[in-house]
Structures are given as structure tokens and as C-alpha cells.
Write an enzyme that holds these catalytic residues in place. Structure first.
Site, short mmCIF file in Angstrom:
data_model
loop_
_atom_site.label_atom_id
_atom_site.label_comp_id
_atom_site.label_asym_id
_atom_site.label_seq_id
_atom_site.Cartn_x
_atom_site.Cartn_y
_atom_site.Cartn_z
N GLU A 34 -39.43 -12.93 35.60
CA GLU A 34 -39.91 -11.40 35.52
C GLU A 34 -40.71 -11.24 34.33
O GLU A 34 -41.86 -10.76 34.44
CB GLU A 34 -38.42 -10.73 35.01
N GLY A 70 -32.54 -8.45 35.87
CA GLY A 70 -32.75 -9.34 37.20
C GLY A 70 -31.97 -10.49 37.29
O GLY A 70 -32.15 -11.28 38.24
N GLY A 87 -34.31 -15.49 31.66
CA GLY A 87 -34.28 -14.19 31.24
C GLY A 87 -34.88 -13.83 29.72
O GLY A 87 -35.25 -14.79 29.29
N GLY A 120 -35.10 -12.47 26.05
CA GLY A 120 -34.27 -12.52 24.54
C GLY A 120 -34.50 -13.97 23.95
O GLY A 120 -35.11 -14.93 24.25
N ASN A 171 -27.14 -3.68 27.49
CA ASN A 171 -28.42 -3.31 28.28
C ASN A 171 -28.41 -3.09 29.67
O ASN A 171 -29.25 -2.07 30.07
CB ASN A 171 -29.39 -4.39 27.70
#
Length: 497
Positions: free
Chosen positions: A288, A382, A263, A265, A378
Site C-alpha cells: 500500500e 489494509g 504495513g 508505522g 486507527n
């Protein structure tokens, strides 16, 4: 130079200003716009639309791939242009409007938006606005640093506006693999069998006559805001590395692991960065967002290939990567997000998926989206696409936040995005909990022992012990299950009295 970017010559007559292009967008329309995690969004037209709204108010539904850069969500929210926003955002200004009920936010799994458009389950896109690096000789659209939902927006919309961004390197052409699934119920399997499988076209194929305007832009993507690894994120990476090395020792994995997903971040990026100093090699990624850590792993020789839907980098990494993009291209591929996040492909490839939690509870339920159970941060993005279908679903977070006022491990999460059925491994800087094959009561014991900050471990153990006395497959003291969140709201700390 512009003729090299717009190679279908009749379209040169469609060149207009951003203001002229924005005039095509009318009140009540649904607009599909490029952009995925601060990369590849249209830039000039939405800014012109926001300016126009100051004197000629209008409301639209805005669909994108994910979050936008260049403060576009903030600017559009402050101009009161947004009636609805789909499917992900990360802007504090827009977040405020969403939590105030001023903008209706539809938080979706990122693989689902265009599926619902394609089957007319949600309102169709009236106009698509797509950032491109070039238009081919046949009128095909070559995206820039993201694909996201751009391909399906352009294919399904009645009209298309193109922003040709001449600041984006022409070497982006050839990086994309545009594959659109066939229609249900006779859909063919998506023929991706490795992260590097190329199964589509290097451009978005649409009839050129759908393009009603072309705007020239030079504004660059926003850089990511990730922080460098710190002691806690290094500890999380260390726990995960030790765990995966043991999986190799047990014969369940090889040193090349399975394809990785991570992910966005700071924490997830730092965890991937930690793979540089491990024995793992020949790593591949099917994810992603390709972040700094992706290119650091490629540069270190640890990673051989990465497939994603966007490239989102820090300012320093942009300076390093974009001038050398032609050198990286044989290691990279950008796909539509419905393909990068497709459950069929994720399950087939057997991904190790690493995503970030806001909080998780003693049974492994994960909250990724809502602060205090009510206020959107947020969106789920995904993470649900990957967690549900992963070979191994891993969630990471620091054990405490706000200088210890918040515990990331709680009796019961205030909002559930990923149920206990979708979580295999939980990691904080304290340690790692392997939940595979464990019943709820066993999960609770492992999580409390391994993942909880020392200041919260005894209170959490006390809660669980009292819950067990009441019985049940998943024991709880229901009247206290959310008391830690109530404490935070009323007293500014989760710490039980």
C-alpha cells in the site's frame, strides 16, 4: 506554468478560490476526497470548508483512501463538519471524537469501500475533491503522491473539484497505473502477474465537464512520523531475517523471496530496513504505502521494484526522493487501493505480508484496532486484505508497552481483527513463533515460549495450564480471559496479582 499543468484549455475558466470551491459542498453531502496515509490529500478546499463551518454549520460524510495529513481530520473534527468518516484515520483529535460517539466511524478493509460504492450498497459520492499534479489534454486527472480511492471517487461522483498542487513535482506524471475492475458478475480477471505489471492508464479518465472547479494549491504533504530503528525493532528484524534464511535453506524460498508487503508505522518500516544487511536480493514489493525503507532498499540495490498506492516519507527522505523522482520512476508504480489491496492479486502474486499488531493472544488471534477492546486507535486499514490472502502472513509487535504495564501477548485479545486462521508467523523482540500447521494447543506452547516478555511468561503459562485442565480444543478460563485488560483499566497494569 499553470497552462503546463492544466492542458485541457477550457478548464482554465474553472479556476476559483478554495472558498468558492468549498461553497459547492452542502449539508448532508457525501464527499470523496483524495489522500492515502498522509499523502496526496486535497488540502485547500477542506481547510476552507472547516473555516466556513464556523459561521455556517454543516455535516458531511467524508470518504478518503486512508488517513489524511496536514491535520485535516483534526481540523474538520474540531469544526464539527464530520458526521461520518470512512474507511481509516490516524488523527488523535478525530480519534477522540470517534470514541466519544460524536463521529460515526466505519472501519473498513481498504479494498472494499469503492466496491460498495460501485454497487450502491452505501450512499453515493456527491462531490469528489482530488489533488492533482496536472490535467491532461483530454481532461484526465494526474494524481500526486497517492492514488487511494481517488480514481473511483472521480469516476462515480456527480461533480469533481480539482486541486492542482504546483508544489508537487511535474515528474510525478507517468508514475500512476489507473485500472478500474469491470462490473460484476462478469468481471474479468485483473491482469497483474508481477508487481511491475502496468495494466491501466497514467491518469484518471473522466469527462471534463464533470469538473466544476479548479483550485491552485502549494501546500506540501505532511511527513511521516516514523522513528528510527531501536534495539527492539532490530531484534524483531533479526528474528524474521533468520526465519526467512531458514526458509531458503529448506528450499521453500529463494534469496529473492516472494513480493513483500508491509504495513505502515515505525515497527514495520524498521523491519523492512533490516533487509539491507541480509543476503536477500532482487526484492520486489506489492504493498500500500511506499515508506522510507522502500527507498533505502532501492538505494542499497536490494530492491528492484515497488508497487503501492501512496508514497509517504519522513521529512529527510522527502528532501532526498522528490528532487530525484525521475531517477526512481522506473522502480515504482502507484495504483488505486482496490488494486494494491485486491485479494485476487495478493493471492496470485504470493505475497509475504508484514503487518503490525496492537496485541495477540496465545492462539494467534490479532487485535490491530481497539485499545482495551473498546477504543478505536486507527482502523484495520489494509492488513486484513493482505493477511487473509498472503503466501505468508506475519504480524510483528514489541512484547510490552507503557514501560511494561502492558503485555502485547495476552490470554485472549480484547478485540479480534485477524483470527488465528489468518496468522502464520508472530514476532516480538523476544523471538518468533511459527504457527503453520499447528493446532491451537500447539500454537499456545510456541507463542508462550517464544514471544512473551519474561515478566509475563510465567503468569501466561499458569493461565494456559489451568485452561488445559478444563479441556477444549481452544482451552480458556473464561472468567479470567480478559482479566489482564481489567487489571490495566483498574490498576494501570496488566500484571496479574
Amino acid at each position: 506554468m499553470l497552462r503546463d499543468r492544466i492542458r485541457f484549455k477550457p478548464l482554465l475558466d474553472k479556476l476559483v478560490s478554495a472558498e468558492e470551491a468549498a461553497a459547492y459542498i452542502q449539508d448532508g453531502m457525501t464527499v470523496g476526497m483524495s489522500g492515502f496515509t498522509r499523502a496526496g490529500e486535497a488540502k485547500a478546499v477542506p481547510l476552507a470548508l472547516a473555516e466556513r463551518a464556523k459561521t455556517h454549520p454543516l455535516k458531511i460524510t467524508l470518504m478518503t483512501g486512508a488517513s489524511l495529513g496536514n491535520d485535516l481530520d483534526k481540523t474538520l473534527a474540531e469544526a464539527h463538519v464530520l458526521a461520518r468518516r470512512i474507511p481509516f484515520q490516524s488523527d488523535p483529535g478525530l480519534r477522540k471524537a470517534i470514541n466519544a460517539g460524536e463521529v460515526m466511524f466505519i472501519d473498513q478493509h481498504l479494498s472494499e469501500t469503492v466496491e460498495q460504492l460501485r454497487t450502491q450498497q452505501i450512499k453515493p459520492v456527491d462531490i469528489a475533491i482530488i489533488e492533482a499534479v496536472a490535467i491532461t489534454e483530454t481532461g484526465g486527472i494526474v494524481p500526486t503522491t497517492s492514488v487511494g480511492n481517488s480514481a473511483s471517487f472521480a469516476i462515480l461522483a456527480d461533480k469533481v473539484i480539482i486541486e492542482i498542487n504546483i508544489s508537487q513535482p511535474a515528474s510525478l506524471e507517468g508514475l500512476h497505473d489507473i485500472y478500474i475492475p469491470s462490473r460484476r458478475p462478469t468481471r474479468m480477471p485483473i491482469p497483474i502477474v508481477t508487481p511491475e505489471s502496468r495494466v491501466g492508464l497514467p491518469f484518471i479518465p473522466i469527462p471534463p465537464e464533470k469538473i466544476i472547479a479548479i483550485v491552485v494549491s502549494e501546500k506540501q504533504d505532511s511527513s511521516s512520523t516514523i522513528l528510527p530503528p531501536d534495539a527492539e525493532t532490530n531484534a524483531i528484524a533479526g528474528h524474521l531475517s533468520d526465519f526467512l534464511l531458514n526458509e531458503v535453506k529448506q528450499g521453500r524460498l529463494g534469496y529473492e523471496l516472494q513480493p513483500l508487503q508491509a504495513g505502515i508505522g515505525t515497527i514495520a518500516n524498521a523491519v523492512l530496513h533490516g533487509f539491507i544487511d541480509t543476503p536477500f536480493h532482487d526484492l520486489k514489493m506489492y504493498s500500500e504505502v511506499l515508506q522510507d525503507s522502500t527507498f533505502e532498499l532501492i538505494d542499497s540495490g536490494k530492491m528492484t521494484f515497488a508497487s503501492g498506492s501512496s508514497i509517504t516519507l519522513s521529512a529527510e527522505m522527502y528532501k532526498k526522493v522528490l528532487p530525484r523522482l525521475s531517477e526512481y520512476k522506473h522502480h515504482l508504480l502507484l495504483r488505486p487501493q482496490e488494486i494494491s489491496n485486491h485479494p485476487e492479486v495478493i493471492r496470485r502474486l504470493g505475497l509475504i505480508c508484514i503487518n503490525t499488531a496492537l496485541e495477540f493472544d496465545i492462539y494467534g488471534n490479532v487485535n490491530s484496532t481497539h485499545v482495551g477492546g473498546t477504543h478505536m486507535m486507527n482502523g484495520i486499514g489494509g492488513s486484513g486484505d493482505f493477511a487473509r490472502n498472503a503466501f505468508m502472513s506475519i504480524f510483528v509487535t514489541k512484547s510490552i508497552a507503557k514501560n511494561g504495564a502492558i503485555s502485547s501477548v495476552v490470554p485472549m485479545v480484547s478485540h479480534v481483527d485477524h483470527t488465528e486462521h489468518d496468522t502464520d508467523i508472530l514476532v516480538t523482540e523476544v523471538g518468533l513463533a511459527d504457527l503453520r500447521g499447528l493446532a491451537p494447543r500447539e500454537r499456545a506452547a510456541v507463542i508462550i515460549a517464544n514471544c512473551v516478555d519474561k515478566d509475563y511468561r510465567d503468569p501466561l503459562q499458569d493461565y494456559y495450564d489451568r485452561a488445559v485442565k478444563r479441556g477444549g480444543h481452544t482451552p480458556h478460563v473464561l472468567e479470567e480471559a480478559l482479566s489482564w485488560h481489567v487489571n490495566l483499566r483498574e490498576k494501570g497494569t496488566m500484571r496479574p496479582a
